[in-house]
Design a protein around this motif. Structure first.
Motif, PDB file in Angstrom:
ATOM      1  N   ALA A  79     -11.917   7.581  10.533  1.00  0.00           N
ATOM      2  CA  ALA A  79     -10.478   7.823  10.389  1.00  0.00           C
ATOM      3  C   ALA A  79      -9.664   6.848  11.239  1.00  0.00           C
ATOM      4  CB  ALA A  79     -10.147   9.271  10.776  1.00  0.00           C
ATOM      5  N   VAL A  80     -10.009   6.732  12.503  1.00  0.00           N
ATOM      6  CA  VAL A  80      -9.191   5.864  13.365  1.00  0.00           C
ATOM      7  C   VAL A  80      -9.432   4.388  13.087  1.00  0.00           C
ATOM      8  CG1 VAL A  80      -8.846   7.554  15.197  1.00  0.00           C
ATOM      9  CG2 VAL A  80     -10.809   6.014  15.300  1.00  0.00           C
ATOM     10  N   THR A  81     -10.660   3.995  12.812  1.00  0.00           N
ATOM     11  CA  THR A  81     -10.874   2.553  12.560  1.00  0.00           C
ATOM     12  C   THR A  81     -10.159   2.117  11.294  1.00  0.00           C
ATOM     13  OG1 THR A  81     -13.136   3.355  12.278  1.00  0.00           O
ATOM     14  CG2 THR A  81     -12.893   1.340  13.500  1.00  0.00           C
ATOM     15  N   VAL A  82     -10.298   2.884  10.227  1.00  0.00           N
ATOM     16  CA  VAL A  82      -9.660   2.478   8.981  1.00  0.00           C
ATOM     17  C   VAL A  82      -8.137   2.474   9.154  1.00  0.00           C
ATOM     18  CG1 VAL A  82      -9.306   3.051   6.544  1.00  0.00           C
ATOM     19  CG2 VAL A  82     -11.575   3.254   7.551  1.00  0.00           C
ATOM     20  N   ALA A  83      -7.610   3.497   9.824  1.00  0.00           N
ATOM     21  CA  ALA A  83      -6.163   3.549  10.056  1.00  0.00           C
ATOM     22  C   ALA A  83      -5.696   2.326  10.838  1.00  0.00           C
ATOM     23  CB  ALA A  83      -5.803   4.834  10.797  1.00  0.00           C
ATOM     24  N   MET A  84      -6.483   1.935  11.839  1.00  0.00           N
ATOM     25  CA  MET A  84      -6.074   0.790  12.664  1.00  0.00           C
ATOM     26  C   MET A  84      -6.230  -0.529  11.916  1.00  0.00           C
ATOM     27  SD  MET A  84      -7.422   2.216  16.321  1.00  0.00           S
ATOM     28  CE  MET A  84      -6.745   1.002  17.434  1.00  0.00           C
ATOM     29  N   LEU A  85      -7.213  -0.577  10.995  1.00  0.00           N
ATOM     30  CA  LEU A  85      -7.348  -1.774  10.159  1.00  0.00           C
ATOM     31  C   LEU A  85      -6.135  -1.907   9.236  1.00  0.00           C
ATOM     32  CD1 LEU A  85     -11.156  -1.662   9.227  1.00  0.00           C
ATOM     33  CD2 LEU A  85     -10.024  -3.316  10.728  1.00  0.00           C
ATOM     34  N   PHE A  86      -5.685  -0.760   8.714  1.00  0.00           N
ATOM     35  CA  PHE A  86      -4.461  -0.776   7.900  1.00  0.00           C
ATOM     36  C   PHE A  86      -3.298  -1.312   8.723  1.00  0.00           C
ATOM     37  CE2 PHE A  86      -5.987   3.065   5.159  1.00  0.00           C
ATOM     38  CZ  PHE A  86      -6.717   2.198   4.345  1.00  0.00           C
ATOM     39  N   GLN A  87      -3.177  -0.816   9.955  1.00  0.00           N
ATOM     40  CA  GLN A  87      -2.091  -1.253  10.843  1.00  0.00           C
ATOM     41  C   GLN A  87      -2.107  -2.758  11.025  1.00  0.00           C
ATOM     42  OE1 GLN A  87      -2.868   0.743  14.517  1.00  0.00           O
ATOM     43  NE2 GLN A  87      -1.931   2.686  13.869  1.00  0.00           N
ATOM     44  N   LYS A  88      -3.319  -3.317  11.127  1.00  0.00           N
ATOM     45  CA  LYS A  88      -3.439  -4.750  11.407  1.00  0.00           C
ATOM     46  C   LYS A  88      -3.253  -5.572  10.141  1.00  0.00           C
ATOM     47  CE  LYS A  88      -5.365  -4.788  15.772  1.00  0.00           C
ATOM     48  NZ  LYS A  88      -5.751  -3.398  16.053  1.00  0.00           N
ATOM     49  N   GLY A  89      -3.026  -4.899   9.020  1.00  0.00           N
ATOM     50  CA  GLY A  89      -2.760  -5.624   7.785  1.00  0.00           C
ATOM     51  C   GLY A  89      -4.008  -6.111   7.061  1.00  0.00           C
ATOM     52  N   VAL A  90      -5.166  -5.548   7.401  1.00  0.00           N
ATOM     53  CA  VAL A  90      -6.393  -5.908   6.683  1.00  0.00           C
ATOM     54  C   VAL A  90      -6.271  -5.392   5.241  1.00  0.00           C
ATOM     55  CG1 VAL A  90      -8.896  -5.521   6.581  1.00  0.00           C
ATOM     56  CG2 VAL A  90      -7.752  -5.818   8.795  1.00  0.00           C
ATOM     57  N   ASN A  91      -6.814  -6.135   4.312  1.00  0.00           N
ATOM     58  CA  ASN A  91      -6.838  -5.719   2.911  1.00  0.00           C
ATOM     59  C   ASN A  91      -7.349  -4.284   2.810  1.00  0.00           C
ATOM     60  OD1 ASN A  91      -7.909  -5.140   0.333  1.00  0.00           O
ATOM     61  ND2 ASN A  91      -7.945  -7.328  -0.157  1.00  0.00           N
ATOM     62  N   PRO A  92      -6.556  -3.367   2.206  1.00  0.00           N
ATOM     63  CA  PRO A  92      -6.941  -1.945   2.183  1.00  0.00           C
ATOM     64  C   PRO A  92      -8.318  -1.696   1.565  1.00  0.00           C
ATOM     65  CG  PRO A  92      -4.793  -2.274   1.155  1.00  0.00           C
ATOM     66  CD  PRO A  92      -5.267  -3.608   1.577  1.00  0.00           C
ATOM     67  N   VAL A  93      -8.648  -2.445   0.509  1.00  0.00           N
ATOM     68  CA  VAL A  93      -9.962  -2.250  -0.120  1.00  0.00           C
ATOM     69  C   VAL A  93     -11.068  -2.606   0.860  1.00  0.00           C
ATOM     70  CG1 VAL A  93     -11.488  -2.968  -1.985  1.00  0.00           C
ATOM     71  CG2 VAL A  93      -9.039  -2.665  -2.423  1.00  0.00           C
ATOM     72  N   LEU A  94     -10.867  -3.723   1.559  1.00  0.00           N
ATOM     73  CA  LEU A  94     -11.854  -4.142   2.555  1.00  0.00           C
ATOM     74  C   LEU A  94     -11.961  -3.085   3.655  1.00  0.00           C
ATOM     75  CD1 LEU A  94     -13.769  -6.373   3.559  1.00  0.00           C
ATOM     76  CD2 LEU A  94     -11.846  -7.325   4.842  1.00  0.00           C
ATOM     77  N   ALA A  95     -10.792  -2.590   4.084  1.00  0.00           N
ATOM     78  CA  ALA A  95     -10.785  -1.580   5.153  1.00  0.00           C
ATOM     79  C   ALA A  95     -11.563  -0.332   4.718  1.00  0.00           C
ATOM     80  CB  ALA A  95      -9.355  -1.204   5.509  1.00  0.00           C
ATOM     81  N   ILE A  96     -11.379   0.061   3.461  1.00  0.00           N
ATOM     82  CA  ILE A  96     -12.086   1.253   2.957  1.00  0.00           C
ATOM     83  C   ILE A  96     -13.595   1.003   2.934  1.00  0.00           C
ATOM     84  CG2 ILE A  96     -12.521   2.517   0.806  1.00  0.00           C
ATOM     85  CD1 ILE A  96      -9.463   2.534   0.409  1.00  0.00           C
ATOM     86  N   ILE A  97     -13.976  -0.201   2.482  1.00  0.00           N
ATOM     87  CA  ILE A  97     -15.410  -0.524   2.461  1.00  0.00           C
ATOM     88  C   ILE A  97     -15.966  -0.499   3.880  1.00  0.00           C
ATOM     89  CG2 ILE A  97     -17.096  -2.349   1.983  1.00  0.00           C
ATOM     90  CD1 ILE A  97     -15.285  -3.097  -0.437  1.00  0.00           C
ATOM     91  N   ILE A  98     -15.202  -1.082   4.814  1.00  0.00           N
ATOM     92  CA  ILE A  98     -15.661  -1.068   6.209  1.00  0.00           C
ATOM     93  C   ILE A  98     -15.842   0.377   6.684  1.00  0.00           C
ATOM     94  CG2 ILE A  98     -15.008  -1.608   8.606  1.00  0.00           C
ATOM     95  CD1 ILE A  98     -13.670  -4.154   7.537  1.00  0.00           C
ATOM     96  N   GLY A  99     -14.895   1.240   6.299  1.00  0.00           N
ATOM     97  CA  GLY A  99     -14.989   2.654   6.678  1.00  0.00           C
ATOM     98  C   GLY A  99     -16.283   3.281   6.185  1.00  0.00           C
ATOM     99  N   LEU A 100     -16.624   3.016   4.924  1.00  0.00           N
ATOM    100  CA  LEU A 100     -17.858   3.586   4.367  1.00  0.00           C
ATOM    101  C   LEU A 100     -19.096   3.027   5.074  1.00  0.00           C
ATOM    102  CD1 LEU A 100     -16.931   3.469   0.564  1.00  0.00           C
ATOM    103  CD2 LEU A 100     -17.010   5.487   2.048  1.00  0.00           C
ATOM    104  N   VAL A 101     -19.020   1.707   5.393  1.00  0.00           N
ATOM    105  CA  VAL A 101     -20.162   1.077   6.077  1.00  0.00           C
ATOM    106  C   VAL A 101     -20.336   1.689   7.467  1.00  0.00           C
ATOM    107  CG1 VAL A 101     -21.014  -1.077   7.078  1.00  0.00           C
ATOM    108  CG2 VAL A 101     -20.053  -1.073   4.773  1.00  0.00           C
ATOM    109  N   ILE A 102     -19.216   1.953   8.137  1.00  0.00           N
ATOM    110  CA  ILE A 102     -19.327   2.554   9.473  1.00  0.00           C
ATOM    111  C   ILE A 102     -20.011   3.926   9.382  1.00  0.00           C
ATOM    112  CG2 ILE A 102     -18.015   3.558  11.401  1.00  0.00           C
ATOM    113  CD1 ILE A 102     -15.956   1.325  10.989  1.00  0.00           C
TER     114      ILE A 102
END
Lengths: 329, 496
Positions: free
Chosen positions: A90-113
């Motif tokens: 929850a917090v990593t993906v939210a913070m990736l969104f904040q940093k402007g990372v591509n949302p799809v990439l952020a979601i994939i990163i979330g699943l990988v974590i």
């Protein structure tokens, strides 16, 4: 009741035939139906479409975690770390969104974590030979700490970044919420895996007898490891839906989710010692808990008392299950 | 000392005991024999208070027992020692002997010193050589049985029931147990002895009762019977017919083991198995018989030596590798190593060969069930249905399911470990027939067994092991029990 089930057993394809056959032996299913009937008599609004949708939506987020938990319990293990995984994702993906990372990439990163946390659990349990309870207790503590640390203890909102993933948690298709589709997709895939793949059969075998499984040519280490990865991955998936619904990533997200997940699986007939059960039962267990919570809400019972009721239901469900087994034996 | 009169017990659908009466005098060693399902266990469970009989009476030492419970029967001096021992593995010998009634000091705490001293006293009195501080889990099975007997004696047991005590013992340990039982019987302790090994009955027991299908066949003095008569009364067949006629078509060497070594367990073991033969492995408990099979299929690691299949060197890191190379294993412990007990016959039959039933990446359950059904029909596995949970099947039928599992993998070499342990004579015969038919069709089998007559009756050649060393390989035709025993107990040559 008998008439209805015999009709359904004759129609439909074999997959659902089998499931229905199994369900017939679930006393808990009849309990669920009884409660639904009582609820609809007590409170006519209970069966209103909007309320039903509301109930299934509630089931979806924790139900996804419970599906992963069912895999783990079937091997005779336990995964206490899923709630913490929800928090970290929850917090990593939210913070990736904040940093402007591509949302799809952020979601994939979330699943990988999520999957990676499962990988670590699997590593400790299979290679380190640490008892699952202890290993995942350790990761539960550590990863909750990690979530709090990276979010500095506060909820992470990404409103300013312009990212919009509301669809995942709040959207709907044909009047049914998106999380419900995701939950049922997960459920069906999990059911097919458990019943109709070699991996699924191995999950049951390991929970029944580790040594017999090994001597039957099953790769016990790989199977068990994979089970924890699945559990972690699904916790990650559930976390994504959760933050989308709340529009914020909280470091405390998913606290206690592991206990709900265990309760749903076990009420649904999955043996905590492994080898018996399945995800269809988990659906029944999850529904039962949500229906009762919803009913108690509608009739205005205090949330504190709701907890007491939930605890009693868990114990009663197991008693019912054991009685049934005894009668069969 | 003990009289059980007109005992009947019915379970849903089964009449487990039908008007059975036995009477045992003080100091007797009374054998209770019969096939599995004959009602021996049920009768003993009624004696121990675990079950309540539907009708009939139990009289201990002239006193009719009313409302029996396990606690009451223990108080009346009845101790049942089950095949699966009821000991706490992580606790000491002394704690196990006094479990549930630890001596207390004046503060109400457990008096460990007194407990230890008492345990030592009992052990010395029975000449058992037990260390009260030893952890039970570290002891051999034979020693654990001694602990059970000491526990019973410390409770002033007057009647001790031994249920299949020797199933997991080697010959030497057996002697020790028999000596103990005989000396206790002389002191007036009454024994009821259940065993499938008829030889033991003749060696140990004085009187016997034969049960069949829940009814008593007869009681009498052991000296009035011989083996053939007993088997005949138990199953209605003669012992001489029990082993099938060997039909063989022995071919080339298919599996060769060269200098197989596992530190402290196997020492330079070499042998070859030919296609279409049954090679037996004899030896006492701890001789390394099971370990050979496990090393061959890759279940245990080895420190040296090699295994060749059809002349090719193979290295198996797990049983999965071995099964892929068309090996199959019927493990020693049917219930914990052979079967998934919570699952049904279909599941257990297909679990090792699932790849065969795949269509589009998913298991085709119709095909899977067909194979399971085929094996159930082929082996006459009862109760003839493929959806029976294996836990609820008898030992012999469970073993047929384990065999089905191996054969479903199309294995060419079968490693079977104690295939008939704890199963009744009728089922044993069926297993022998199955093995015999398999080799006739080109299967090659290595068979470990503790029962020498079985090895002699079923195998073509017999390898004898002692303390991890191969002592000899003899032709079954030229061997007898004495010869095998002499190799099994012969001193192991010291290597220079």
């Amino acid at each position: 009741m008998a008439h209805k089930s015999s009709v359904s057993a004759k129609s439909g394809n074999t997959i659902f035939n089998n499931s229905i056959q199994k369900l017939k032996s679930f006393g808990i299913l009849w309990v669920l139906i009884a409660i639904i009937i009582i609820a609809s008599i007590l409170e006519p609004t209970f069966l209103k479409f909007s309320n039903v949708v509301n109930i299934i939506r509630q089931i979806a987020i924790n139900g996804i975690i419970a599906v992963g938990m069912t895999f783990v319990l079937l091997t005779g293990g336990i995964d206490l770390s899923v709630g913490a995984s929800v928090g970290v994702v929850a917090v990593t993906v939210a913070m990736l969104f904040q940093k402007g990372v591509n949302p799809v990439l952020a979601i994939i990163i979330g699943l990988v974590i999520g999957a990676a946390i499962g990988f670590i659990n699997g590593l400790g349990i299979t290679k380190g030979k640490i008892v699952p309870f202890i290993m995942t207790l350790g990761t539960l503590t550590a990863f909750r700490g990690l979530a709090l640390y990276i979010a500095n203890g506060s909820p992470q909102s990404w409103r300013k970044s312009g990212v919009d993933i509301k669809f995942l948690g709040q959207g709907d298709l044909f009047g049914i919420p998106v999380p419900v589709y995701i939950f049922f997709a997960v459920l069906i895939i999990a059911h097919l895996i458990l019943k109709y793949t070699a991996f699924g059969r191995s999950v049951y075998a390991i929970g029944d007898s580790r040594e017999a499984a090994r001597l039957s040519g099953i790769n016990v280490v790989r199977t068990e490891w994979l089970v924890y990865i699945i559990s972690g991955f699904l916790a990650g998936l559930s976390s994504l839906i959760l933050i989308s619904r709340l529009s914020v990533g909280e470091p405390t997200a998913g606290e206690g989710a592991e206990l709900d997940a265990i309760a749903m699986s076990v009420i649904g007939g999955t043996s905590a010692s492994g080898g018996i059960g399945g995800v269809i039962g988990t659906l029944v267990g999850a529904t039962l808990l949500s229906v009762i919570a919803n009913l108690l809400n509608i009739i205005g019972v205090s949330p504190f008392i709701q907890r007491i009721v939930k605890g009693i239901i868990i114990i009663l469900a197991i008693l019912l299950d054991q009685n049934q087994k005894k009668r069969k034996a | 000392m003990l009289v059980m009169n007109n005992i009947s017990k019915e379970f849903p659908g089964v009449k487990a005991l039908d008007d059975v009466s036995i009477s045992v005098k003080k100091g007797e060693i009374h054998a209770l024999i019969g096939e599995n399902g004959a009602g021996k266990s049920t009768l003993m469970k009624i004696l121990s208070g675990a079950y309540v009989s539907d009708s009939g009476e139990v009289i201990v030492d002239g006193e009719k027992i009313k409302n029996p419970t396990p606690a009451l029967m223990i108080e009346k001096g009845i101790a049942v020692i089950y095949q699966e021992l009821m000991l706490l593995e992580h606790r000491t010998v002394a704690e196990n002997i006094f479990i549930g009634r630890y001596p207390k000091n004046r503060y109400g705490m457990v008096d460990y010193k007194k407990m230890r001293d008492e345990a030592l006293r009992i052990s010395q009195e029975l000449q058992l050589d037990l260390d009260p501080d030893a952890i039970v889990g570290d002891l051999s099975v034979a020693k654990r049985q001694m602990v059970e007997i000491a526990k019973a004696m410390s409770r002033n047991a007057k009647i001790i029931v031994l249920d299949e005590p020797t199933a997991t013992l080697g010959e030497a340990e057996l002697e020790g147990l028999f000596a103990l039982v005989k000396s206790l019987a002389k002191k007036g302790i009454t024994f009821i002895y259940i065993s499938h090994r008829l030889r033991e009955i003749f060696e140990l027991c004085t009187t016997l009762t034969i049960l069949k299908d829940g009814k008593k066949v007869e009681s009498g003095k052991v000296s009035d019977y011989d083996t053939d008569m007993l088997v005949n009364r138990m199953v209605g067949r003669d012992m001489s017919d029990i082993y099938p006629k060997k039909e063989r078509n022995i071919g080339k060497e298919i599996l060769c083991v060269e200098n197989l070594t596992r530190k402290g367990i196997l020492h330079d073991v070499s042998f070859c198995l030919r296609k279409g033969e049954i090679l037996g492995i004899a030896g006492l408990a701890g001789a390394g018989r099971t370990e050979i099979l496990r090393a061959i299929i890759g279940a245990d690691p080895v420190d040296g030596g090699c295994v060749k299949i059809k002349g090719k060197n193979v290295k198996f890191r797990s049983p999965a590798d071995g099964i892929r190379a068309k090996l199959g294993i019927v493990p020693e412990e049917r219930k914990t190593q052979g079967l998934m007990l919570k699952q049904n016959v279909t599941y257990n039959t297909s679990i090792a060969s699932l790849k065969k039933y795949m269509t589009n990446g998913l298991i085709n359950t119709r095909k899977e069930k067909q194979i399971a059904k085929d094996y159930v029909d082929l082996f006459h596995t009862r109760p003839g249905k493929i959806d029976v949970i294996t836990q609820n099947m008898s030992g012999g039928n469970q073993q047929k399911v384990v065999l089905s599992k191996c054969l479903a993998c199309d294995c060419e070499i079968l490693l079977v470990d104690e295939p008939t342990r704890g199963i009744d004579v009728g089922a044993k015969q069926e297993i022998y027939n199955i093995l015999n038919n398999l080799v006739k069709d080109g299967m090659s089998i290595v068979m470990v067994s503790s029962e020498l007559p079985e090895l002699l009756g079923v195998c073509d050649r017999i390898m004898v092991m002692n303390e991890g060393h191969m002592m000899a390989i003899v032709d079954a035709e030229e061997a007898n029990e004495e010869l095998l025993m002499s190799y099994a107990t012969k001193e192991v040559p010291v290597k220079m």
